[in-house]
Scaffold this motif. Structure first.
Motif, PDB file in Angstrom:
ATOM      1  N   GLY A 261     -28.921  14.860  -1.859  1.00  0.00           N
ATOM      2  CA  GLY A 261     -29.508  13.725  -2.570  1.00  0.00           C
ATOM      3  C   GLY A 261     -28.534  13.029  -3.495  1.00  0.00           C
ATOM      4  N   GLN A 262     -27.346  13.602  -3.654  1.00  0.00           N
ATOM      5  CA  GLN A 262     -26.289  12.988  -4.450  1.00  0.00           C
ATOM      6  C   GLN A 262     -24.953  13.587  -4.047  1.00  0.00           C
ATOM      7  OE1 GLN A 262     -27.167  13.950  -8.527  1.00  0.00           O
ATOM      8  NE2 GLN A 262     -26.010  15.847  -8.461  1.00  0.00           N
ATOM      9  N   THR A 263     -23.890  12.879  -4.375  1.00  0.00           N
ATOM     10  CA  THR A 263     -22.538  13.389  -4.168  1.00  0.00           C
ATOM     11  C   THR A 263     -21.651  12.795  -5.251  1.00  0.00           C
ATOM     12  OG1 THR A 263     -20.784  13.766  -2.542  1.00  0.00           O
ATOM     13  CG2 THR A 263     -21.772  11.580  -2.562  1.00  0.00           C
ATOM     14  N   VAL A 264     -20.458  13.326  -5.385  1.00  0.00           N
ATOM     15  CA  VAL A 264     -19.503  12.835  -6.366  1.00  0.00           C
ATOM     16  C   VAL A 264     -18.401  12.096  -5.621  1.00  0.00           C
ATOM     17  CG1 VAL A 264     -17.821  13.504  -8.135  1.00  0.00           C
ATOM     18  CG2 VAL A 264     -19.984  14.725  -7.954  1.00  0.00           C
ATOM     19  N   VAL A 265     -18.046  10.911  -6.130  1.00  0.00           N
ATOM     20  CA  VAL A 265     -16.949  10.150  -5.538  1.00  0.00           C
ATOM     21  C   VAL A 265     -15.875   9.915  -6.594  1.00  0.00           C
ATOM     22  CG1 VAL A 265     -18.329   8.993  -3.772  1.00  0.00           C
ATOM     23  CG2 VAL A 265     -18.044   7.914  -5.989  1.00  0.00           C
TER      24      VAL A 265
ATOM     25  N   GLY B 152      -5.523   5.243 -13.227  1.00  0.00           N
ATOM     26  CA  GLY B 152      -6.673   5.915 -13.820  1.00  0.00           C
ATOM     27  C   GLY B 152      -7.778   6.142 -12.820  1.00  0.00           C
ATOM     28  N   GLU B 153      -8.181   7.374 -12.703  1.00  0.00           N
ATOM     29  CA  GLU B 153      -9.270   7.689 -11.795  1.00  0.00           C
ATOM     30  C   GLU B 153     -10.439   8.240 -12.591  1.00  0.00           C
ATOM     31  OE1 GLU B 153      -7.649  10.538  -9.064  1.00  0.00           O
ATOM     32  OE2 GLU B 153      -8.041  12.182 -10.400  1.00  0.00           O
ATOM     33  N   TYR B 154     -11.613   8.071 -12.042  1.00  0.00           N
ATOM     34  CA  TYR B 154     -12.797   8.626 -12.674  1.00  0.00           C
ATOM     35  C   TYR B 154     -13.770   9.043 -11.589  1.00  0.00           C
ATOM     36  CZ  TYR B 154     -14.089   3.677 -12.236  1.00  0.00           C
ATOM     37  OH  TYR B 154     -14.318   2.413 -11.770  1.00  0.00           O
ATOM     38  N   PHE B 155     -14.632   9.983 -11.915  1.00  0.00           N
ATOM     39  CA  PHE B 155     -15.574  10.552 -10.964  1.00  0.00           C
ATOM     40  C   PHE B 155     -16.985  10.132 -11.362  1.00  0.00           C
ATOM     41  CE2 PHE B 155     -11.833  13.106 -10.900  1.00  0.00           C
ATOM     42  CZ  PHE B 155     -11.677  13.479  -9.585  1.00  0.00           C
ATOM     43  N   LYS B 156     -17.777   9.744 -10.370  1.00  0.00           N
ATOM     44  CA  LYS B 156     -19.151   9.316 -10.620  1.00  0.00           C
ATOM     45  C   LYS B 156     -20.067   9.874  -9.541  1.00  0.00           C
ATOM     46  CE  LYS B 156     -18.660   6.919 -14.303  1.00  0.00           C
ATOM     47  NZ  LYS B 156     -19.275   7.367 -15.531  1.00  0.00           N
TER      48      LYS B 156
END
Length: 121
Positions: free
Chosen positions: A80-84, A93-97
């Motif tokens: 139902g969700q995943t992290v990208v 700069g990277e970030y995870f959501k």
């Protein structure tokens, strides 16, 4: 390739290669989300479509993520969700959501939620 079960109609979600605007991408779509060109050359859902779940692999291109992979789609359908991993405007700069399914757009980014454990990515 079959990826999982549709979150809305429980149909089969599969992956297929397509060409959109001259670029090869993957389309993840429910078997019940059928589209065709109508007489005005618009790409519209057919009259027998009972679902609208479709996600293009380049859905996160504006955040410098080149492709939403089959592995990420499988996890999204299963959990139902995943992290990208997304990147800033200039690629620095990277970030995870977290990403969840969205009935209107296919997928949505949860901008307000912070990803605590990036090691699971």
């Amino acid at each position: 390739m079959i990826l999982g079960e549709c979150p809305y109609c429980k149909g089969v979600v599969s992956s297929k290669n397509i060409t959109a605007q001259g670029k090869k991408i993957k389309l993840y779509s429910c078997e019940n989300a059928k589209k065709e060109y109508d007489e005005s050359e618009q790409y519209v859902f057919t009259t027998d479509s009972s679902c609208r779940f479709r996600v293009y692999s380049n859905a996160f291109l504006r955040w410098n993520k080149r492709s939403f992979s089959e592995r990420e789609m499988k996890k999204l359908l299963q959990d139902g969700q995943t992290v990208v991993r997304l990147h800033g405007r200039k690629g620095t700069g990277e970030y995870f959501k977290y990403v969840i399914t969205d009935e209107e757009y296919g997928v949505s980014v949860l901008w307000e939620e912070e990803v605590e454990d990036k090691d699971t990515f």
